[in-house]
Design a protein around this motif. Structure first.
Motif, short mmCIF file in Angstrom:
data_model
loop_
_atom_site.label_atom_id
_atom_site.label_comp_id
_atom_site.label_asym_id
_atom_site.label_seq_id
_atom_site.Cartn_x
_atom_site.Cartn_y
_atom_site.Cartn_z
N ASN A 59 69.26 -2.22 67.52
CA ASN A 59 68.77 -1.07 68.29
C ASN A 59 67.43 -0.54 67.76
OD1 ASN A 59 69.61 0.19 65.92
ND2 ASN A 59 70.38 1.98 66.97
N THR A 60 66.64 -1.41 67.17
CA THR A 60 65.39 -0.98 66.54
C THR A 60 64.20 -1.17 67.48
OG1 THR A 60 66.21 -1.49 64.34
CG2 THR A 60 63.84 -1.39 64.60
N ALA A 61 63.45 -0.09 67.67
CA ALA A 61 62.21 -0.18 68.43
C ALA A 61 61.02 -0.43 67.50
CB ALA A 61 61.98 1.11 69.22
N ARG A 62 61.04 0.22 66.32
CA ARG A 62 59.89 0.12 65.42
C ARG A 62 60.33 0.44 63.99
NH1 ARG A 62 56.85 4.29 67.28
NH2 ARG A 62 57.53 5.66 65.65
N ILE A 63 59.73 -0.27 63.05
CA ILE A 63 59.87 0.04 61.63
C ILE A 63 58.46 0.24 61.09
CG2 ILE A 63 60.56 -0.79 59.35
CD1 ILE A 63 62.77 -2.36 60.74
N GLU A 64 58.24 1.39 60.47
CA GLU A 64 56.92 1.72 59.96
C GLU A 64 57.01 1.87 58.44
OE1 GLU A 64 53.73 5.37 60.39
OE2 GLU A 64 55.20 5.02 61.97
N ILE A 65 56.12 1.19 57.74
CA ILE A 65 56.10 1.27 56.28
C ILE A 65 54.77 1.90 55.86
CG2 ILE A 65 56.12 -0.04 54.13
CD1 ILE A 65 57.76 -2.17 55.62
N ASN A 66 54.86 3.04 55.19
CA ASN A 66 53.68 3.71 54.63
C ASN A 66 53.75 3.58 53.13
OD1 ASN A 66 52.05 4.74 56.69
ND2 ASN A 66 53.54 6.36 57.08
N ARG A 67 52.69 3.08 52.54
CA ARG A 67 52.66 2.91 51.09
C ARG A 67 51.91 4.08 50.44
NH1 ARG A 67 50.03 -2.63 49.94
NH2 ARG A 67 48.33 -1.45 50.85
N GLY A 68 52.36 4.44 49.29
CA GLY A 68 51.63 5.41 48.48
C GLY A 68 51.58 6.81 49.03
N ALA A 69 50.44 7.45 48.83
CA ALA A 69 50.29 8.89 49.11
C ALA A 69 50.48 9.25 50.57
CB ALA A 69 48.92 9.36 48.63
N ASN A 70 50.27 8.31 51.50
CA ASN A 70 50.48 8.61 52.92
C ASN A 70 51.88 9.14 53.17
OD1 ASN A 70 47.94 7.86 53.67
ND2 ASN A 70 48.52 5.77 54.16
N SER A 71 52.88 8.62 52.46
CA SER A 71 54.25 9.05 52.68
C SER A 71 54.45 10.49 52.22
CB SER A 71 55.22 8.14 51.95
OG SER A 71 55.02 8.21 50.56
N VAL A 72 53.73 10.93 51.20
CA VAL A 72 53.85 12.29 50.70
C VAL A 72 53.23 13.27 51.70
CG1 VAL A 72 53.23 13.85 48.82
CG2 VAL A 72 53.90 11.51 48.32
N LEU A 73 52.18 12.86 52.39
CA LEU A 73 51.53 13.73 53.37
C LEU A 73 52.48 14.13 54.49
CD1 LEU A 73 48.05 12.00 53.66
CD2 LEU A 73 48.63 14.10 52.43
N VAL A 74 53.42 13.25 54.83
CA VAL A 74 54.40 13.57 55.85
C VAL A 74 55.32 14.68 55.36
CG1 VAL A 74 56.32 12.61 57.20
CG2 VAL A 74 54.28 11.25 56.83
N GLY A 75 55.50 14.77 54.03
CA GLY A 75 56.26 15.86 53.47
C GLY A 75 57.63 15.48 52.95
N LEU A 76 58.04 14.23 53.12
CA LEU A 76 59.37 13.88 52.64
C LEU A 76 59.39 12.56 51.91
CD1 LEU A 76 60.56 11.53 54.82
CD2 LEU A 76 60.55 13.54 56.26
N GLY A 77 58.25 11.95 51.68
CA GLY A 77 58.22 10.62 51.09
C GLY A 77 58.11 10.61 49.59
N SER A 78 58.50 9.49 49.04
CA SER A 78 58.35 9.21 47.62
C SER A 78 56.90 8.77 47.38
CB SER A 78 59.33 8.10 47.26
OG SER A 78 58.84 7.28 46.26
N PRO A 79 56.36 8.93 46.18
CA PRO A 79 55.00 8.45 45.91
C PRO A 79 54.88 6.94 46.11
CG PRO A 79 55.76 9.84 44.12
CD PRO A 79 56.93 9.65 45.05
N ALA A 80 55.98 6.23 46.05
CA ALA A 80 55.95 4.77 46.25
C ALA A 80 55.77 4.41 47.72
CB ALA A 80 57.24 4.15 45.73
N GLY A 81 56.29 5.23 48.62
CA GLY A 81 56.17 4.93 50.04
C GLY A 81 57.37 5.40 50.82
#
Length: 173
Positions: A59-81
């Motif tokens: 049932n997957t439409a999309r999987i998005e992988i953000n590496r590094g600081a981009n994930s923190v900008l969203v507000g819930l990510g780890s520094p790793a991604g």
């Protein structure tokens, strides 16, 4: 830690001579963490909401992988991604897909994805189901996974629409 057929890389500490773990517990873990850029484990989310629900392609439409600081900008990510999974939504086209897969160990996987438009440009629904009975070379190892997913989209006006979805993973008795 990153799981794989050759073992699990977990970084370890400076006193260890190997980066692989031979423990059966780590090899059999269903939800091994995924390392991105060699840091810590990546955060997992579903439509940008933190989630521990394991995702599957049925049932997957999309999987998005953000590496590094981009994930923190969203507000819930780890520094790793962050790894974000977006399930399929009801679409405005009638379509269906049936997938069947078997292997030489006796595994059998069936997946159904059905999308229907009930009222043109007004109401559509999607249902998806998965029955995955995985068997491994070593008896009596196995994994049974049954999942159900449904989504409804409704447009009341050109500017007003709503989307509802539900996932079920029945617990085994």
């Amino acid at each position: 830690m990153a799981g794989g057929a050759g073992g699990n890389f977990y970084g370890g500490d400076a006193t260890e001579s190997t980066a692989f773990v031979g423990s059966d517990e780590n090899r059999r873990a269903e939800t091994t963490t995924t390392r991105i850029r060699g840091m810590t484990s990546a955060s997992r989310s579903r439509n940008l909401v933190p989630s521990l629900i394991p995702f599957d392609s049925y049932n997957t439409a999309r999987i998005e992988i953000n590496r590094g600081a981009n994930s923190v900008l969203v507000g819930l990510g780890s520094p790793a991604g962050i790894i974000d999974h977006s399930p399929s939504e009801a679409g405005w086209r009638n379509e269906h897909r049936v997938a069947v897969r078997a292997d030489n160990f006796g595994s059998f996987r069936t997946a159904l994805d059905l999308n229907r438009v009930v009222l043109k440009d007004r109401l559509a629904f999607r249902v998806a189901a998965l029955n995955d009975q995985t068997k491994y070379k070593q008896d009596p190892s196995f994994r049974d996974d049954r999942r159900y997913y449904g989504a409804v989209d409704r447009k009341s006006t050109r500017l007003n629409s709503s989307h509802v979805s539900e996932s079920r993973m029945p617990s085994s008795a």
